[in-house]
Design an enzyme around this catalytic site. Sequence first.
Site, mmCIF file in Angstrom:
data_model
loop_
_atom_site.group_PDB
_atom_site.id
_atom_site.type_symbol
_atom_site.label_atom_id
_atom_site.label_comp_id
_atom_site.label_asym_id
_atom_site.label_seq_id
_atom_site.Cartn_x
_atom_site.Cartn_y
_atom_site.Cartn_z
ATOM 1 N N PRO A 23 0.850 -1.195 0.000
ATOM 2 C CA PRO A 23 0.000 0.000 0.000
ATOM 3 C C PRO A 23 0.883 1.242 0.000
ATOM 4 O O PRO A 23 1.775 1.369 0.838
ATOM 5 C CB PRO A 23 -0.786 -0.133 1.311
ATOM 6 C CG PRO A 23 0.076 -0.983 2.191
ATOM 7 C CD PRO A 23 0.822 -1.911 1.282
ATOM 8 N N CYS A 108 2.769 3.353 9.082
ATOM 9 C CA CYS A 108 3.148 4.662 8.533
ATOM 10 C C CYS A 108 3.939 5.463 9.559
ATOM 11 O O CYS A 108 3.451 5.719 10.663
ATOM 12 C CB CYS A 108 1.905 5.443 8.117
ATOM 13 S SG CYS A 108 2.299 7.053 7.383
ATOM 14 N N LYS A 147 -0.492 -4.302 8.880
ATOM 15 C CA LYS A 147 0.863 -4.016 8.400
ATOM 16 C C LYS A 147 1.567 -3.239 9.505
ATOM 17 O O LYS A 147 1.090 -2.172 9.921
ATOM 18 C CB LYS A 147 0.849 -3.208 7.107
ATOM 19 C CG LYS A 147 2.240 -2.984 6.502
ATOM 20 C CD LYS A 147 2.149 -2.357 5.119
ATOM 21 C CE LYS A 147 3.536 -2.288 4.465
ATOM 22 N NZ LYS A 147 4.476 -1.413 5.144
ATOM 23 N N HIS A 175 7.157 -4.744 8.091
ATOM 24 C CA HIS A 175 8.234 -3.910 7.553
ATOM 25 C C HIS A 175 9.377 -3.949 8.559
ATOM 26 O O HIS A 175 9.211 -3.537 9.705
ATOM 27 C CB HIS A 175 7.740 -2.477 7.350
ATOM 28 C CG HIS A 175 8.704 -1.608 6.614
ATOM 29 N ND1 HIS A 175 8.307 -0.506 5.885
ATOM 30 C CD2 HIS A 175 10.057 -1.660 6.468
ATOM 31 C CE1 HIS A 175 9.359 0.062 5.335
ATOM 32 N NE2 HIS A 175 10.435 -0.621 5.692
ATOM 33 N N ALA A 232 7.593 -1.917 -2.349
ATOM 34 C CA ALA A 232 7.054 -0.571 -2.552
ATOM 35 C C ALA A 232 7.974 0.216 -3.489
ATOM 36 O O ALA A 232 7.688 0.375 -4.667
ATOM 37 C CB ALA A 232 6.902 0.148 -1.214
ATOM 38 N N GLU A 233 9.104 0.667 -2.969
ATOM 39 C CA GLU A 233 10.013 1.496 -3.761
ATOM 40 C C GLU A 233 10.547 0.747 -4.977
ATOM 41 O O GLU A 233 10.619 1.304 -6.075
ATOM 42 C CB GLU A 233 11.177 1.963 -2.883
ATOM 43 C CG GLU A 233 12.003 3.094 -3.495
ATOM 44 C CD GLU A 233 11.272 4.432 -3.545
ATOM 45 O OE1 GLU A 233 11.705 5.311 -4.294
ATOM 46 O OE2 GLU A 233 10.253 4.570 -2.830
#
Length: 458
Positions: A23, A108, A147, A175, A232-233
């Site tokens: 996401p 986040c 997450k 993560h 993601a990146e």
Amino acid sequence: MPKLQGFEFWSCTLGGARHVVAPMVDQSELAWRLLSRRHGAQLCYTPMLHAQVFVRDANYRKENLYCEVCPEDRPLIVQFCANDPEVFVQAALLAQDHCDAIDLNLGCPQMIAKRGHYGAFLQEEWDLLQRMIVLAHERLSVPVTCKIRVFPEIDKTVRYAQMLERAGCQLLAVHGRTKEQKGPLPGPASWEHIRAVRKAVNIPVFANGNIQCLRDVEQCIQATGVQGVMSAEGNLHNPALFEGRSPAVWELAEEYLEIVRQHPCPLSYVRAHLFKLWHHPLQVHQHLREELAKVKSLEGVSAVSRELKLRCQAGVGTAGCHACAGREALSVTRGLVLCRRTCPGRWRERSPWEACLSFTGSASPTSAQAKYAKCDQCGNPKGNRCVFNLCRGCCKKRAFRETADCPGHGLLFKTKLEKSLAWQRDQSRLQEPQQPGLGDLGPGGPGSFSEVTGSALT
């Protein structure tokens, strides 16, 4: 039909997905998800949605989910940020018919999450998180997932994951960085933390962090034992990452823009994706970078992309040769030119990247010229101050692998690791019991706190 849970949910509903698109705020929209699925992604998450806004604003729901649903976009997990159990569940109830699971964002680390009190800034509030997951697990018809980011301590991270599992979480995406590891100094993700979580829970686990290519995916699964790997990146720079390919950038750009025409999204999303895809050519063609930043329509963005494609494929031979300023320059790949007629020796001996001119569109041999040297590992221009003589992409992989710094590219893996270790040492000292007979612990006196710990408090 009973709600599937844990490994049954992962294998049946999610099809045993191993390649996952993370996401990403304003970056994992429908068009990008469809592009990623065409190139090996087996599961996608929506961008993070704000639960409270989703509940109260019908237009927000329509723009971010209801109008973005299509049969090809499954399996799909919708992610929400929230800090109130009732609000989270209300938002999830409005979304559950359009997805396969609801995810609570506990990862986040950005300042907006701190101000809004959500994401990784809830990771110390275990009672609140327990209530949110329990309520969602009881009332939703689809599973609830989370997450998370890790704590510095592995054992605390494990207890955190086990608490979420007991509350009803059916899948964890971990993560491997702390909430402090963000921005320009993220440091490497800890696969050791992820491996410990995977061994400690009885639900599927996805790993996130350090994924730049398909080999990283395979190494991560082998090292951690997770069920899937989330990118993601790496996905933003190469949406064909899970295929193990690096297609010509214009192929991916054209395919993405075609999908956007069918499934429109805000122009800011499109522009951001193209800045990632065209990262290296835009370092060479700075005037096109400025143009891409200014255009106000999808057609304008497409025109800049087509121009970049022309420059990268063949260029235009009206610019002078950098080696000799000759007028008859031969166009070569990526819009850089070297003269075959007047510089045959250099043509044979050196790559066009090592003595070349960024095409400026001017017929004058005295036009502004810039020299770009070739990356030692690929055909992209290397950074002028890179300590490894590599482009940024290759430099990032090597610097991460070797835990090294490259100030030229702003990569400080070694520095960040040293700061993290120093912080952990300071925390350990602070938690040590005071020794008897230390005397006066007043400020600056003999046996003072700063003297005992060997550090100065700021």
